[in-house]
Enzyme design. Structure first.
Site, mmCIF file in Angstrom:
data_model
loop_
_atom_site.group_PDB
_atom_site.id
_atom_site.type_symbol
_atom_site.label_atom_id
_atom_site.label_comp_id
_atom_site.label_asym_id
_atom_site.label_seq_id
_atom_site.Cartn_x
_atom_site.Cartn_y
_atom_site.Cartn_z
ATOM 1 N N SER A 152 46.265 86.275 10.932
ATOM 2 C CA SER A 152 46.497 86.475 9.710
ATOM 3 C C SER A 152 47.040 87.818 8.883
ATOM 4 C CB SER A 152 45.094 86.564 9.186
ATOM 5 O OG SER A 152 44.839 86.131 7.769
ATOM 6 N N ASP A 229 43.505 74.878 7.460
ATOM 7 C CA ASP A 229 43.267 76.320 7.246
ATOM 8 C C ASP A 229 43.285 76.561 5.531
ATOM 9 O OD1 ASP A 229 43.558 78.916 6.336
ATOM 10 O OD2 ASP A 229 44.531 79.404 8.407
ATOM 11 N N HIS A 265 41.142 78.630 10.140
ATOM 12 C CA HIS A 265 41.461 80.077 10.045
ATOM 13 C C HIS A 265 40.660 80.825 11.054
ATOM 14 C CE1 HIS A 265 44.253 82.855 8.324
ATOM 15 N NE2 HIS A 265 43.395 83.857 8.030
#
Length: 287
Positions: A152, A229, A265
């Protein structure tokens, strides 16, 4: 160079996980990192490759090394793993704990130029320069065999560090990275605060923009993205933009992107493909 203070040491997978703290010149506060060292590095009988992992928003130095499932593979390939924190902590910056997307846990791997952040929020220099100098000076690692990956915000950081330092990293990979931060809410908000209103200054921390002009040695890149996600669906991550940039620069980069059906995620996603990423880096670190 600052002195390392050992906080903890635990035996794990034919090696040790150690936590250290130290005074940082880059962030003007104490920083903490973990390092996994295989036995051959502890004994000093071998200088091992080193792999850095940069974590995402709200995380610290512990998330990946405890939840990512990396250590069996690090042991197998005799690679050291370093997991730094994601920002300064308790730096005394007004408002640093008010917003989970800015300040503590959200350093975005930039060197801030704007008040009140610029004195402490220099995570680019901390990771690229200070931390690596400390690792190279204090542990039996081969700094000529260094790679980097992240998740991320940390995937963004890993890509930026690799693209801005041609030849320094043998490979780079990312799980669900923020690929084009100058065009997404995760990026524009933080860059405006840390770097100011001149958007031309933001480009040097944008992997999609850097990839367009990268002209260093061939750089192997692996990116995994889950199609379930929520941040992918809300256009925060934009891996397709990275692909377009790579297609414009086939000469210098070797990008593999993989869309993983049903994955989100979380660290469940990261665990599922961690072995692939470490195999990818191990292959490139052996070259």
């Amino acid at each position: 160079m600052s002195e390392l203070e050992l906080v903890s040491k635990n035996r794990c997978y034919s090696g040790e996980v150690r936590k250290y703290t130290h005074a940082s010149a880059a962030t003007k506060c104490r920083m903490t990192f973990n390092i996994y060292l295989p036995d051959v590095a502890i004994s000093g009988s071998e200088r091992v490759p080193v792999l850095y992992f940069l974590s995402g928003l709200t995380c610290n130095e512990d998330n990946m090394i405890t939840k990512g499932g990396a250590l069996p593979y690090m042991s197998q390939h005799r690679i050291a793993l370093v997991t730094p924190d994601t920002s300064p902590r308790n730096a005394g910056v007004e408002g640093e704990d008010d917003d989970w997307e800015l300040g503590t846990g959200a350093g975005f791997y930039v060197d801030a130029t704007e008040d009140p952040w610029r004195t402490n929020y220099n995570m680019y220099s901390y990771v690229q320069l200070e931390l690596q100098q400390l690792i190279n000076a204090n542990f039996s690692v081969d700094c000529s065999r260094t790679s980097i990956f992240g998740h991320s915000m940390g995937g963004h950081g890993a890509l930026v560090l690799a693209l801005r330092n041609p030849g320094h990293y043998k490979s780079v990979s990312a799980f669900a990275p923020i690929c084009h931060p100058t065009t997404s809410n995760w990026g524009r908000k933080q860059f405006a605060a840390y770097l100011g209103s001149n958007e031309s200054d933001w480009v040097e921390y944008d992997a999609t923009e850097l990839l367009k002009v990268y002209d260093g040695p061939e750089l192997p890149i692996l990116v995994d993205q889950g199609d379930a996600d929520q941040f992918y669906s809300s256009k925060q991550l934009q891996p397709s933009h990275l692909v377009i940039s790579a297609e414009c620069n086939k000469r210098s980069v070797k990008l593999e992107t993989r869309m993983q059906p049903g994955y989100d995620h979380s660290y469940w996603f990261i665990q599922s493909f961690m072995e692939d990423h470490i195999e990818f880096h191990a292959k490139n670190l052996r070259k």
